[in-house]
Design an enzyme around this catalytic site. Structure first.
Site, PDB file in Angstrom:
ATOM      1  N   LYS A   1       0.834  -1.206   0.000  1.00  0.00           N
ATOM      2  CA  LYS A   1       0.000   0.000   0.000  1.00  0.00           C
ATOM      3  C   LYS A   1       0.868   1.255   0.000  1.00  0.00           C
ATOM      4  O   LYS A   1       2.033   1.210   0.389  1.00  0.00           O
ATOM      5  CB  LYS A   1      -0.876   0.025   1.266  1.00  0.00           C
ATOM      6  CG  LYS A   1      -2.015  -0.971   1.253  1.00  0.00           C
ATOM      7  CD  LYS A   1      -2.854  -0.815   2.521  1.00  0.00           C
ATOM      8  CE  LYS A   1      -3.982  -1.835   2.550  1.00  0.00           C
ATOM      9  NZ  LYS A   1      -4.974  -1.681   1.490  1.00  0.00           N
TER      10      LYS A   1
ATOM     11  N   ARG B   1     -10.511 -11.363   1.741  1.00  0.00           N
ATOM     12  CA  ARG B   1     -11.355 -12.425   1.174  1.00  0.00           C
ATOM     13  C   ARG B   1     -10.662 -13.782   1.270  1.00  0.00           C
ATOM     14  O   ARG B   1     -11.320 -14.813   1.330  1.00  0.00           O
ATOM     15  CB  ARG B   1     -11.718 -12.063  -0.272  1.00  0.00           C
ATOM     16  CG  ARG B   1     -10.533 -11.923  -1.188  1.00  0.00           C
ATOM     17  CD  ARG B   1     -10.857 -11.167  -2.468  1.00  0.00           C
ATOM     18  NE  ARG B   1     -10.911  -9.723  -2.262  1.00  0.00           N
ATOM     19  CZ  ARG B   1     -11.234  -8.846  -3.202  1.00  0.00           C
ATOM     20  NH1 ARG B   1     -11.565  -9.254  -4.414  1.00  0.00           N
ATOM     21  NH2 ARG B   1     -11.242  -7.553  -2.935  1.00  0.00           N
TER      22      ARG B   1
HETATM   23  N1  BES Z   1      -8.236  -3.647   4.164  1.00  0.00           N
HETATM   24  C1  BES Z   1      -8.366  -3.279   2.816  1.00  0.00           C
HETATM   25  C2  BES Z   1      -9.671  -2.534   2.530  1.00  0.00           C
HETATM   26  C3  BES Z   1      -9.797  -1.162   3.111  1.00  0.00           C
HETATM   27  C4  BES Z   1      -9.497  -0.060   2.351  1.00  0.00           C
HETATM   28  C5  BES Z   1     -10.285  -0.975   4.388  1.00  0.00           C
HETATM   29  C6  BES Z   1      -9.654   1.209   2.879  1.00  0.00           C
HETATM   30  C7  BES Z   1     -10.440   0.286   4.919  1.00  0.00           C
HETATM   31  C8  BES Z   1     -10.144   1.380   4.154  1.00  0.00           C
HETATM   32  C9  BES Z   1      -8.347  -4.516   1.923  1.00  0.00           C
HETATM   33  O1  BES Z   1      -7.569  -5.565   2.372  1.00  0.00           O
HETATM   34  C10 BES Z   1      -7.768  -4.094   0.618  1.00  0.00           C
HETATM   35  O2  BES Z   1      -6.635  -3.734   0.599  1.00  0.00           O
HETATM   36  N2  BES Z   1      -8.575  -4.156  -0.430  1.00  0.00           N
HETATM   37  C11 BES Z   1      -8.146  -3.769  -1.718  1.00  0.00           C
HETATM   38  C12 BES Z   1      -8.692  -4.765  -2.699  1.00  0.00           C
HETATM   39  C13 BES Z   1      -8.158  -4.586  -4.101  1.00  0.00           C
HETATM   40  C14 BES Z   1      -6.690  -4.946  -4.145  1.00  0.00           C
HETATM   41  C15 BES Z   1      -8.943  -5.468  -5.035  1.00  0.00           C
HETATM   42  C16 BES Z   1      -8.682  -2.372  -1.999  1.00  0.00           C
HETATM   43  O3  BES Z   1      -9.815  -2.092  -1.630  1.00  0.00           O
HETATM   44  O4  BES Z   1      -7.952  -1.581  -2.556  1.00  0.00           O
HETATM   45 MN    MN Z   2      -5.551  -5.392   1.776  1.00  0.00          MN
END
Ligand code: BES
Ligand code: MN
Ligand code: ZN
Length: 497
Positions: A280, A354
């Site tokens: 990230k 997931r």
């Molecule tokens: N934990 C994150 C989702 C999230 C994003 C929670 C912002 C709270 C605030 C999750 O694990 C994630 O990183 N999801 C990705 C999925 C994508 C790679 C398909 C996302 O939402 O960017």
């Molecule tokens: Mn994630």
């Protein structure tokens, strides 16, 4: 905290402080009129002079009004009478308790106008008062070394007057509301902890403490070897880059006179989500300590079920680990086998929630559940779609989705159903495995749910995406305790309230 209702006249109430609701630019409410006449018209004078306009969320402490046993009156603004409803009621109560918490006042009685019965019946009246008192008194368990301000002195709350047969319902509401606030505190305290403290093992210890506190609760914790035995290949793929050991936590609550088939709650328990190799961006990455909010809500909900002795069987499943980049971490393109036997091509290691959930959902099958609800801070796409106001609700069973949305509505912890039709699963196609763990940018909250739906065929299942609602960032950074109130209402309704 002691909760009760009043039956005596307002003037003779012995609380140290009487909270009186005042509408903005309208007549005094029935309660305010009673205080006005007891005080020989002093309250009316004060308001007509314009000293307290009654704007929503404002308060004013007035001492020594004549004619009242209570030595202080706290005026609480209710806003416009025309639009007065549950939201303004909550806001006024919250402002009043926040003001009281800064004083040494130990006992308070509320004389705040109730919204219409249709909006707040006797049960919800008691419940809202007790819940708002509890949540307004919440203080974050920070690790600041400066001397802490004195804690509040509040010990006793008289919620208001409820006539006749409604009193029993209101009292049950008070008990439930206090339990909901206490459960939300469980979630907040866990989620607000730093990720070096709130690890998977820490969550497991908290669950074990629950089993110690309630004989109705049993807890089993699987370590990495146990998780391997269950063939949870997707979960193991997420944890493999972390030196913090994973935990799979099973919390079983057996209620009195409960129908056999349990409700299973499944929580995403990523105690820190760096994104893994699909790392990230640095800004706000600290907020990914909140990526275990779903599992905290599960622990909180099981606490509530046990505390209220709900006549239900409830199982909480928590799949907990960190998502870290490392020499051994899972890579984009890796293919793993889930506990269900289906293979998954991990195209983005940041779509890890997931992966831990799918193995937990498969584990849930052995309980022959009446319903399964998973709770997860799953996608940024859900935050884009619904913002911080509604959780996303997706389900393979419209009646279950409806039930959860209705629970959220009643609990003022709202969720909104998003469509989960077959087409979305097409976006998960993989050339090399049964499917991929991502489905592109379009409909990202739904394709995540479509992924989960591959593991819940034949089960009544719903998914709550709380990425936008479980915490707030910025200057007021902190856990909101959501969706624990929604889940509490869902369980209480299933228990026949
Ligand atoms: N934990 C994150 C989702 C999230 C994003 C929670 C912002 C709270 C605030 C999750 O694990 C994630 O990183 N999801 C990705 C999925 C994508 C790679 C398909 C996302 O939402 O960017
Ligand atoms: Mn994630
Ligand atoms: Zn995550």
């Amino acid at each position: 905290m002691q909760f009760d209702l009043w039956s005596k006249g307002l003037a003779s109430l012995e609380a140290e402080c009487l909270v009186v609701g005042i509408f903005d630019e309208s007549e005094l409410s029935e309660e305010a009129r009673a205080v006005d006449s007891a005080s020989g018209g002093r309250l009316g004078q004060l308001v007509s002079r314009g000293d307290f306009p009654g704007r929503s969320g404002e308060t004013l402490l007035v001492t020594d009004l004549p004619g009242l046993k209570a030595t202080r009156v706290l005026l609480a603004g209710l806003g416009a009478q025309k639009t007065y409803g549950r939201k303004a009621f909550r806001k006024a109560l919250n402002a009043a308790v926040t003001a009281l918490a800064r004083t040494r006042i130990a006992s308070v009685a509320f004389a705040v106008a109730r919204p219409s019965f249709k909006e707040v019946d006797d049960y919800y009246f008691g419940r809202i008062v007790a819940e708002v008192v509890g949540s307004a008194l919440y203080r974050v368990n920070d690790l600041k070394t400066a001397k802490k301000p004195k804690p509040h002195a509040l010990e006793s709350v008289i919620a208001g007057a409820v006539k006749g047969s409604g009193a029993a319902a209101a009292k049950r509401g008070l008990t439930h509301g206090a339990a909901i606030a206490a459960a939300a505190k469980v979630q907040k305290d866990l989620a607000n902890l730093p990720p070096n403290v709130c690890t998977p093992s820490y969550l497991a210890d908290q669950a074990k403490a629950l089993a110690k506190a309630y004989s109705s609760v049993r807890v089993t914790v699987l370590d990495e070897a146990g998780i391997r035995k269950e063939k949870m290949g997707c979960f193991l793929a997420v944890t493999q880059g972390s030196s913090e050991p994973p935990r799979f936590i099973v919390i079983e609550y057996k209620g009195p006179k409960a129908p056999k088939a349990p409700i299973v709650l499944v929580g995403k328990g990523i105690t820190f989500d760096t994104g893994g190799i699909s790392l990230k961006d640095p800004p706000n990455m600290d907020e990914m300590k909140y990526d275990m909010s779903g599992s905290a809500a599960v622990i909180a909900s099981l606490t509530l079920a046990a505390e209220l002795r709900l006549p239900l069987n409830v199982v909480g499943l928590v799949a907990s680990c960190e998502n870290m980049p490392d020499g051994r971490a899972v890579k984009p393109g890796d293919i793993v086998t889930s506990a269900s036997g289906q293979t998954v091509e991990i195209l983005n290691t940041d779509a890890e929630g997931r992966l831990v959930l799918c193995d937990a959902l498969h584990y849930a099958r052995r309980f022959n559940p009446a319903a399964i609800v998973d709770i997860a801070t799953l996608t940024g796409a859900c935050v884009v779609a619904l913002g911080a106001h509604h959780a996303g609700c997706m389900s393979n069973d419209d009646a279950l989705a409806r039930e959860l949305v209705d629970a959220g509505q009643r609990a003022d912890d709202r969720a909104w159903q998003l469509p989960l039709t077959e087409e979305y699963a097409d976006q998960l196609k993989s050339n090399f495995a049964d499917f991929a763990n991502i489905g592109g940018r379009e409909g990202g909250a739904i394709t995540a749910a479509a992924f989960l739906s591959k593991f819940t065929q034949g089960l009544k299942w719903a998914h709550l995406d709380v990425a936008g609602t479980a915490y707030v960032g910025g200057t007021h950074k902190g856990s909101t305790g959501r969706p624990t109130p929604l889940l509490a209402d869902f369980l209480i309704q299933r228990a026949g309230r």
